[in-house]
Design a protein around this motif. Structure first.
Motif, PDB file in Angstrom:
ATOM      1  N   UNK A  96      -6.042   1.669   9.520  1.00 33.34           N
ATOM      2  CA  UNK A  96      -5.945   0.227   9.307  1.00 33.34           C
ATOM      3  C   UNK A  96      -6.455  -0.136   7.921  1.00 33.34           C
ATOM      4  N   UNK A  97      -5.828  -1.123   7.324  1.00 34.39           N
ATOM      5  CA  UNK A  97      -6.227  -1.591   6.000  1.00 34.39           C
ATOM      6  C   UNK A  97      -7.647  -2.152   6.014  1.00 34.39           C
ATOM      7  N   UNK A  98      -8.017  -2.848   7.092  1.00 33.88           N
ATOM      8  CA  UNK A  98      -9.334  -3.468   7.144  1.00 33.88           C
ATOM      9  C   UNK A  98     -10.459  -2.430   7.162  1.00 33.88           C
ATOM     10  N   UNK A  99     -10.242  -1.313   7.852  1.00 35.18           N
ATOM     11  CA  UNK A  99     -11.250  -0.259   7.891  1.00 35.18           C
ATOM     12  C   UNK A  99     -11.469   0.333   6.504  1.00 35.18           C
ATOM     13  N   UNK A 104     -14.675   1.134   1.511  1.00 33.07           N
ATOM     14  CA  UNK A 104     -14.700   1.057   0.046  1.00 33.07           C
ATOM     15  C   UNK A 104     -15.680  -0.018  -0.414  1.00 33.07           C
ATOM     16  N   UNK A 105     -15.722  -1.133   0.319  1.00 31.26           N
ATOM     17  CA  UNK A 105     -16.633  -2.211  -0.042  1.00 31.26           C
ATOM     18  C   UNK A 105     -18.085  -1.788   0.034  1.00 31.26           C
ATOM     19  N   UNK A 146      -9.505   6.853  -4.714  1.00 31.59           N
ATOM     20  CA  UNK A 146      -8.807   5.807  -5.455  1.00 31.59           C
ATOM     21  C   UNK A 146      -7.317   5.809  -5.133  1.00 31.59           C
ATOM     22  N   UNK A 147      -6.709   6.996  -5.082  1.00 34.33           N
ATOM     23  CA  UNK A 147      -5.292   7.072  -4.736  1.00 34.33           C
ATOM     24  C   UNK A 147      -5.017   6.577  -3.339  1.00 34.33           C
ATOM     25  N   UNK A 148      -5.896   6.934  -2.408  1.00 32.51           N
ATOM     26  CA  UNK A 148      -5.725   6.525  -1.015  1.00 32.51           C
ATOM     27  C   UNK A 148      -5.858   5.012  -0.854  1.00 32.51           C
ATOM     28  N   UNK A 149      -6.941   4.431  -1.381  1.00 29.42           N
ATOM     29  CA  UNK A 149      -7.155   2.993  -1.238  1.00 29.42           C
ATOM     30  C   UNK A 149      -6.151   2.187  -2.044  1.00 29.42           C
ATOM     31  N   UNK A 150      -5.682   2.754  -3.146  1.00 30.31           N
ATOM     32  CA  UNK A 150      -4.644   2.075  -3.919  1.00 30.31           C
ATOM     33  C   UNK A 150      -3.345   2.010  -3.128  1.00 30.31           C
ATOM     34  N   UNK A 151      -3.026   3.079  -2.415  1.00 25.37           N
ATOM     35  CA  UNK A 151      -1.810   3.081  -1.595  1.00 25.37           C
ATOM     36  C   UNK A 151      -1.911   2.075  -0.462  1.00 25.37           C
ATOM     37  N   UNK A 249     -15.836  -6.041   1.800  1.00 22.18           N
ATOM     38  CA  UNK A 249     -16.650  -6.027   3.020  1.00 22.18           C
ATOM     39  C   UNK A 249     -16.305  -7.219   3.893  1.00 22.18           C
ATOM     40  N   UNK A 250     -16.122  -8.373   3.279  1.00 19.99           N
ATOM     41  CA  UNK A 250     -15.745  -9.575   4.043  1.00 19.99           C
ATOM     42  C   UNK A 250     -14.432  -9.349   4.766  1.00 19.99           C
TER      43      UNK A 250
END
Length: 255
Positions: A96-99, A104-105, A146-151, A249-250
């Motif tokens: 999930x994007x939120x996780x 990362x936050x 970085x590659x993972x969260x950027x995707x 984080x929010x």
């Protein structure tokens, strides 16, 4: 093409802020783009619309910073970024994007607070923390993140900065390497985005309408960075990371 006026009410300032970031002003403004546009449309669609615009910004940034680079940074981090993009592609149905934003936050928050704590102690002791040298293993890990969260959500800035900011490079060198890194990452992301069916006619036409904003904002961001001294540039960058961490984080907690 999207015709909802509210969409453009939030999308136009979002694109402009990302352009300033792409010019060299750091990742906080870039991270806010997808959540801001997601006020009007689904987050996945927002990310798909932003990717072609990001590529336009990358082209302008590459031209603006064509004389500045650090090949060592790219050599260390790009292979990891490719792995991270591949992981994001293959796990798109489960992660999930939120996780990801929450993780990362938290990392970005700890990273920025550590910097400010060291700065406070150094000033109290009248000392200065020396820049760190390249650490290939740590750089590969940060590149993968970085590659993972950027995707997942175009939020690759904090993991990239986690490795590169402690290097203490000249602001122009730092920015030149970062724009090359994310230009390569965004170009690679086109393949899996196409494979996942995110580039339909509606999204591409909408991106084309917003794209003219990108070059102007990117050039403005580059002009600002060129006039900043290192003693100003790095505190500003760490503040950007701190703001980014709060936003991520929010979004992670709310999600």
């Amino acid at each position: 093409m999207i015709t909802d006026p509210f969409f453009y009410f939030v999308a136009v300032p979002a694109v402009f802020l990302v352009g300033l970031s792409k010019g060299g002003l750091g990742g906080a403004m870039a991270v806010i783009a997808v959540p801001l546009i997601a006020l009007a449309i689904p987050p996945v669609q927002a990310a798909a619309i932003m990717l072609p615009i990001l590529i336009v910004m990358d082209l302008v940034s590459l031209w603006a910073w064509r004389h500045h680079n650090d090949r060592r940074t790219l050599t260390i981090m790009i292979p990891g970024a490719i792995i991270g993009i591949a992981i994001g592609w293959f796990t798109a149905a489960w992660v999930t994007e939120t996780l990801i934003k929450l993780i990362v936050g938290i990392v970005a928050l700890a990273f920025s607070l550590q910097y400010f704590w060291k700065t406070f102690n150094d000033r109290r002791k009248d000392e200065k923390t020396p820049p760190r040298g390249h650490r290939p293993i740590w750089g590969a890990i940060c590149g993968t993140l970085s590659g993972f969260t950027s995707f997942v959500s175009h939020a690759g800035g904090p993991p990239y900065q986690l490795y590169t900011l402690p290097l203490g490079q000249d602001p122009k060198t730092y920015t030149g390497a970062s724009v090359r890194f994310f230009a390569i990452v965004n170009a690679i992301k086109v393949i899996p985005y196409f494979a996942l069916g995110e580039f339909d006619a509606t999204n591409l036409k909408t991106a084309a309408v917003l794209a003219p904003i990108a070059p102007l904002a990117t050039i403005i961001g580059a002009l600002i960075v060129r006039r900043m001294k290192p003693t100003v540039f790095y505190p500003v960058m760490y503040v950007m990371v701190l703001l980014t961490s709060f936003k991520l984080i929010h979004d992670g907690i709310v999600g």
